[in-house]
Design a protein around this motif. Structure first.
Motif, short mmCIF file in Angstrom:
data_model
loop_
_atom_site.label_atom_id
_atom_site.label_comp_id
_atom_site.label_asym_id
_atom_site.label_seq_id
_atom_site.Cartn_x
_atom_site.Cartn_y
_atom_site.Cartn_z
N ASP A 7 0.83 -1.20 0.00
CA ASP A 7 0.00 0.00 0.00
C ASP A 7 0.87 1.26 0.00
O ASP A 7 0.52 2.26 -0.63
N MET A 8 2.02 1.21 0.68
CA MET A 8 2.94 2.36 0.66
C MET A 8 3.51 2.55 -0.75
O MET A 8 3.64 3.68 -1.23
N ILE A 9 3.82 1.46 -1.41
CA ILE A 9 4.33 1.54 -2.78
C ILE A 9 3.27 2.14 -3.70
O ILE A 9 3.60 2.87 -4.64
N GLN A 10 2.00 1.88 -3.40
CA GLN A 10 0.92 2.45 -4.22
C GLN A 10 0.94 3.98 -4.21
O GLN A 10 0.49 4.61 -5.16
N ASN A 11 1.48 4.56 -3.15
CA ASN A 11 1.58 6.02 -3.07
C ASN A 11 2.61 6.58 -4.04
O ASN A 11 2.67 7.80 -4.24
N ASP A 18 3.53 4.40 -13.94
CA ASP A 18 2.65 3.31 -14.35
C ASP A 18 3.06 2.74 -15.70
O ASP A 18 3.20 1.53 -15.86
N HIS A 19 3.27 3.62 -16.68
CA HIS A 19 3.66 3.15 -18.02
C HIS A 19 5.04 2.49 -17.98
O HIS A 19 5.24 1.46 -18.64
N PHE A 20 5.95 3.08 -17.24
CA PHE A 20 7.30 2.53 -17.13
C PHE A 20 7.28 1.12 -16.55
O PHE A 20 7.85 0.19 -17.13
N PHE A 21 6.60 0.94 -15.41
CA PHE A 21 6.62 -0.37 -14.76
C PHE A 21 5.77 -1.41 -15.47
O PHE A 21 6.07 -2.60 -15.40
N ASN A 82 -6.60 -7.82 -1.35
CA ASN A 82 -7.07 -6.43 -1.34
C ASN A 82 -7.65 -6.13 -2.71
O ASN A 82 -6.97 -5.64 -3.60
N THR A 83 -8.93 -6.43 -2.86
CA THR A 83 -9.58 -6.29 -4.17
C THR A 83 -9.93 -4.84 -4.50
O THR A 83 -10.42 -4.56 -5.59
N ALA A 84 -9.64 -3.91 -3.59
CA ALA A 84 -9.90 -2.49 -3.85
C ALA A 84 -8.88 -1.93 -4.85
O ALA A 84 -9.14 -0.89 -5.46
N ILE A 85 -7.77 -2.61 -5.01
CA ILE A 85 -6.73 -2.15 -5.94
C ILE A 85 -7.13 -2.52 -7.36
O ILE A 85 -7.45 -3.67 -7.65
N GLN A 86 -7.09 -1.51 -8.24
CA GLN A 86 -7.38 -1.76 -9.65
C GLN A 86 -6.06 -2.08 -10.35
O GLN A 86 -5.15 -1.24 -10.38
N LEU A 87 -5.97 -3.28 -10.89
CA LEU A 87 -4.74 -3.71 -11.54
C LEU A 87 -4.53 -2.97 -12.86
O LEU A 87 -5.49 -2.70 -13.59
N LEU A 88 -3.27 -2.68 -13.15
CA LEU A 88 -2.90 -2.01 -14.39
C LEU A 88 -2.51 -3.01 -15.48
O LEU A 88 -2.28 -2.64 -16.62
N ILE A 89 -2.41 -4.27 -15.08
CA ILE A 89 -2.07 -5.36 -16.01
C ILE A 89 -3.13 -6.45 -15.87
O ILE A 89 -3.95 -6.40 -14.96
N SER A 90 -3.08 -7.42 -16.76
CA SER A 90 -4.01 -8.55 -16.66
C SER A 90 -3.77 -9.29 -15.35
O SER A 90 -2.63 -9.42 -14.90
N HIS A 91 -4.84 -9.78 -14.77
CA HIS A 91 -4.73 -10.52 -13.52
C HIS A 91 -3.99 -11.84 -13.76
O HIS A 91 -4.41 -12.65 -14.58
N MET A 136 5.72 -5.67 -7.36
CA MET A 136 5.09 -5.10 -6.16
C MET A 136 4.35 -3.81 -6.51
O MET A 136 3.25 -3.57 -6.03
N TYR A 137 4.95 -2.99 -7.36
CA TYR A 137 4.33 -1.75 -7.81
C TYR A 137 2.97 -2.04 -8.45
O TYR A 137 2.02 -1.30 -8.24
N LEU A 138 2.90 -3.13 -9.19
CA LEU A 138 1.66 -3.50 -9.88
C LEU A 138 0.73 -4.34 -9.01
O LEU A 138 -0.32 -4.78 -9.47
#
Length: 176
Positions: A7-11, A18-21, A82-91, A136-138
């Motif tokens: 969650d800290m990394i999410q900050n 986002d595009h880089f990782f 933690n399903t509140a996180i919206q993934l930026l990649i396919s699950h 972890m970022y994702l």
């Protein structure tokens, strides 16, 4: 505690980050960057030993990481907790521990390093660390998944390099 770290990394998220990782993690999908590097090194006669060590290390890694440990441990991914996180990649569809992206990265790095490469492993470790952090970022791996992937990767790359060194010495002795 691991969720708190994630969650800290999410900050740290930014549009550029986002595009880089996302791009960095895609390099590690199915170990594609490491497979490409292995093929390249196998083609170059002076680099063939390193390519062989990577090939053997990556094969050991896929057996240990994806074939054994992921199914044995069967750890749920953080994005499923933690399903509140919206993934930026396919699950991802497989289990979380250990991180396959990280394990493949560090298998390649360790194979290069332990087989005596002087330069490529340095660039490879930077990319490997970025790939590991991207997971972890994702929000698809816990920190201990990353640590487990590093350990499996180093083990696999080390064994791969030792097997290739042994085989090359044995072959050289037969040719004498």
């Amino acid at each position: 505690m691991e969720i708190k770290i994630l969650d800290m990394i999410q900050n740290l998220h930014t549009t550029v980050g986002d595009h880089f990782f996302i791009g960095i993690t895609k390099l590690g999908d199915a170990g594609i960057i490491w497979i490409f590097l292995t093929i390249l090194l196998l083609i170059l006669p002076k680099m063939r030993k390193y390519g062989l060590a990577m090939l053997v290390g990556l094969c050991i890694d896929v057996i240990v990481c994806n074939g054994l440990l992921k199914n044995l441990v069967a750890r749920t991914r953080p994005c499923d907790v933690n399903t509140a996180i919206q993934l930026l990649i396919s699950h991802p569809t497989d289990y979380s521990f250990p991180s396959g992206h990280t394990a493949a990265s560090f298998a390649a790095v360790a194979a290069l390093y332990f087989s005596g490469d002087k330069k490529i492993w340095k660039a490879a470790i930077v990319l490997g660390i970025l790939i590991a952090f991207s997971r972890m970022y994702l929000y698809v791996h816990y920190p201990t998944d990353i640590l487990g992937g590093i350990l499996v990767g180093i083990f696999s790359g080390f064994i791969g390099s030792k097997i290739v060194t042994y085989m090359m010495k044995k072959r050289a002795n037969q040719n004498e």
